[in-house]
Enzyme design. Structure first.
Site: not given
Length: 697
Positions: A640, A662-665
């Protein structure tokens, strides 16, 4: 007179309304002697940037008068000729210096060995800048610009053709051939000094340049170190001058060229392509240092099709990204802002719901930023859910229940299904699929879909050949090769120019040529038959489906943007690197409250290296939201906040807990397990049970 200006009716009415009137002002015609004095300023040692800009502006304004224009072009040509002589002298002096460096450092090598790496540091050769080469480039650019100004003001006439011919003649009369030869000699020495002399031969395959080696993120053997930039940049003005002259001689502007002009264009293009192929490693190194060169004097590397294969894939991709940013900016200007494209969909029905929510959106709206929400899930999209959405769509669109695509013999690649019309809305779905693939390419996401080589060629506007049939049906391709290799009587086949279509229980004979079912295939015409039958299977039989797919794809990605790639590179752009280098991931991992020497981290990497291909893909899906590897490798994982490396965090709580992601990070919370066996069991459980949804425990 001959310089009279045609005043439009609207201009006259506007002037009258503003209470103004048109007054004939005589055009200033300057004597040749004064124009010669003006242009000669450009060759003076004291002519700096500001003086050059002033002379350039004056020349451009005076060129609006036809009587001045021919004299200015002639005088600028004379200045360029003189500067070419000065530049040739400087290049020769530099060549002597380079030769001495080669001899000096070759003596340091053992007599029975030959270095394959850089012989000297870039700083070992003292390189003084040459103002004559820079001035020559400026004058040549001015000539090119003045020609462009004249073409712009005569768009509705035949002046474009005339001007291009005039500029070609002017460049030819300047005669910089000796300078180009010396430049090539110097670049050969640079090849030797940088240890890449054995790397400049072209590697061919059935399509031309074989860039498959470059697919391994960045093949180091074909790329020079950044420290080489100083040595290469010394030659940049002359390299740019070469491209300005020879690109113009290679241009296709003007359809009324006589046979002599066309012959000159062929020679100019041949010289340019030969120069690019010989110096491709150095040119790629220059562009890698300054990608805007492809927007300026080296743009013919993109515009001329024969030059494109010599560009490295990472450079093509960087150019493509620049064009995409420009495309998005122009969409933003037209609409005020790109806005957001928000989708709320059910995970179990991603394909259908996405289709209905996006089918009425126009191209500019589709270029907006995606925000995905899965219904009844708590995840907030900061990039991870969008990646997952593309992954799911990539699999769903190949679902045989939709009958849109059929798999090849190996089951790994897909092409449009000729029987897709069983679905009455199949063309609308194909357009949707094309838009989704285009959106993924624009936004830098990868699709879990691999198409046939022939479909990639259709996307590039290239003609398919019978060799493309091998990936679709290897056995059929083998039979076609036998037909081409042996007399038909020897292999006992009796063919006509027709084929049988079997679908939905019906059989239909399709003629490949008029009355083809009654035209026998002979040894004399069998090549035509093979070409037609392959074209039917890969093009004609799926023409409507392919057209709808391309309509959707090109709505977002213009054909001229992807034309820089070949079929292999386009597949890579869409689907990503097909292998997983865990050593690269380990090298590009950050740790929070863990150290690389901790037992848990050592166990973790032992486990990662022991996973099979599908398990590695599942792990990557679990921690990043996508099973695809970035084209630049794991150093360019996106999160992100832009580029965000994979990180492992020490998780609190009991050692029996499961790891979380945490796929966004691109982050993994790893508990402090007490054994490698326990860690393996927990990780595999997470990988296969935790990658299909986004819920808070």
């Amino acid at each position: 007179g001959e310089n009279a200006v045609d005043i439009g009716k609207k201009d006259i009415e506007a002037a009258t309304a503003a209470k103004k009137e048109w007054i004939a002002v005589p055009c200033p015609v300057i004597s040749q002697e004064r124009l010669k004095s003006l242009c000669s300023v450009l060759r003076l040692e004291s002519c700096k940037d500001s003086a050059f800009q002033k002379v350039n502006v004056i020349a451009r304004r005076l060129c609006r008068v036809k009587a001045n224009r021919s004299n200015i072009l002639h005088e600028l040509g004379s200045v360029a000729q003189g500067l070419g002589i000065d530049a040739l002298r400087d290049i020769k002096a530099l060549q002597i210096q380079l030769n001495d460096a080669v001899k000096k450092y070759k003596k340091q090598l053992p007599p029975d060995k030959e270095s394959k790496s850089r012989l000297i540091p870039a700083s070992a050769v003292t390189l003084s800048s040459s103002s004559s080469e820079i001035k020559l480039l400026r004058v040549l650019q001015t000539l090119h610009t003045l020609s462009g100004d004249f073409e712009e003001s005569h768009k509705k006439s035949d002046a474009i053709s005339v001007t291009s011919q005039e500029l070609n003649k002017l460049f030819k009369n300047i005669d910089l051939h000796s300078l180009w030869l010396e430049l090539s000699s110097c670049l050969r020495l640079v090849h030797i000094l940088e240890g890449v002399s054995g790397n400049i031969s072209e590697e061919k395959d059935d399509e031309g340049m074989d860039v498959e080696e470059d697919f391994e993120t960045n093949a180091p053997s074909k790329k020079l170190e950044i420290s080489v930039a100083g040595l290469l940049t010394r030659f940049l003005p002359t390299v740019e001058s070469f491209f300005v002259v020879n690109s113009n001689l290679s241009s296709d502007s003007g359809d009324k060229s006589n046979s002599r002009d066309k012959s000159q264009k062929v020679i100019g293009r041949s010289n340019l392509v030969h120069f690019v192929s010989t110096n491709k490693v150095l040119l790629n190194a220059l562009i890698r240092q300054n990608h805007t060169l492809l927007e300026k004097n080296l743009k013919s590397l993109v515009r001329i099709r024969e030059c494109r294969p010599f560009l490295d894939f990472d450079i093509k991709r960087a150019w493509f990204k620049m064009q995409v940013r420009r495309l998005k900016k122009s969409s933003q200007i037209r609409n005020g802002s790109l806005g957001s494209l928000r989708l709320v969909i059910k995970r179990s029905n991603v394909f259908e719901e996405s289709y209905h929510q996006l089918r009425l959106r126009n191209g500019d709206e589709m270029r907006g930023r995606l925000h995905i929400t899965f219904r009844d899930e708590e995840g907030v999209d900061a990039g991870g859910l969008t990646r997952e959405w593309f992954e799911i769509l990539g699999k769903d669109m190949l679902n045989p229940n939709y009958a849109l695509f059929s798999s090849t013999e190996d089951g790994c690649t897909f092409q449009p299904n000729p029987n897709s019309k069983i679905n009455p809305d199949h063309l609308s779905y194909f357009r949707f699929v094309g838009r989704i693939v285009g959106k993924a390419v624009l936004d830098g996401f990868f699709m879990d879909a691999h198409f046939t080589r022939s479909l990639y060629k259709h996307m590039l506007g290239e003609k398919v050949t019978h060799h493309d049939m091998e990936a679709i049906d290897p056995e059929y391709y083998k039979n076609l090769k036998m037909i081409l290799a042996y007399p038909l009587a020897d292999i006992g086949v009796d063919l006509t120019f027709s084929t049988e279509d079997h679908s939905f229980g019906w059989s239909e004979t399709i003629d490949l040529i008029p009355n083809g079912r009654h035209t026998a295939v002979t040894d004399e015409n069998k090549e035509k038959y093979v070409s037609l039958i392959c074209n039917h299977r890969m093009t004609t039989a799926i023409q409507e489906q392919t057209r709808a797919y391309l309509e959707g794809f090109h709505e977002l990605v213009k054909p001229e943007l992807v034309s820089i790639f070949n079929a292999k590179e386009l597949e890579l752009l869409i689907s990503g690197v097909p292998d997983y280098d865990m050593h690269d991931l380990q090298k590009n991992t950050e740790y929070q409250h863990y150290k690389p020497s901790d037992p848990q981290i050592e166990w973790f990497w032992n486990i990662m290296h022991s996973l099979n291909r599908s398990e590695k893909a599942a792990f990557l899906q679990f921690v990043t939201g996508s099973s695809k590897v970035p084209l630049e490798g794991f150093s360019n994982l996106q999160g992100m906040r832009g580029t965000q490396k994979f990180s492992i965090h020490r998780a609190g709580g009991p050692s029996t807990a499961l790891a979380s992601a945490h796929t966004c990070f691109n982050a993994l919370d790893l508990p402090v397990y007490t054994s490698e066996k326990e860690m393996r069991e927990k990780l595999l459980l997470c990988i296969y049970e935790g990658r299909g949804g986004f819920l808070f425990a």
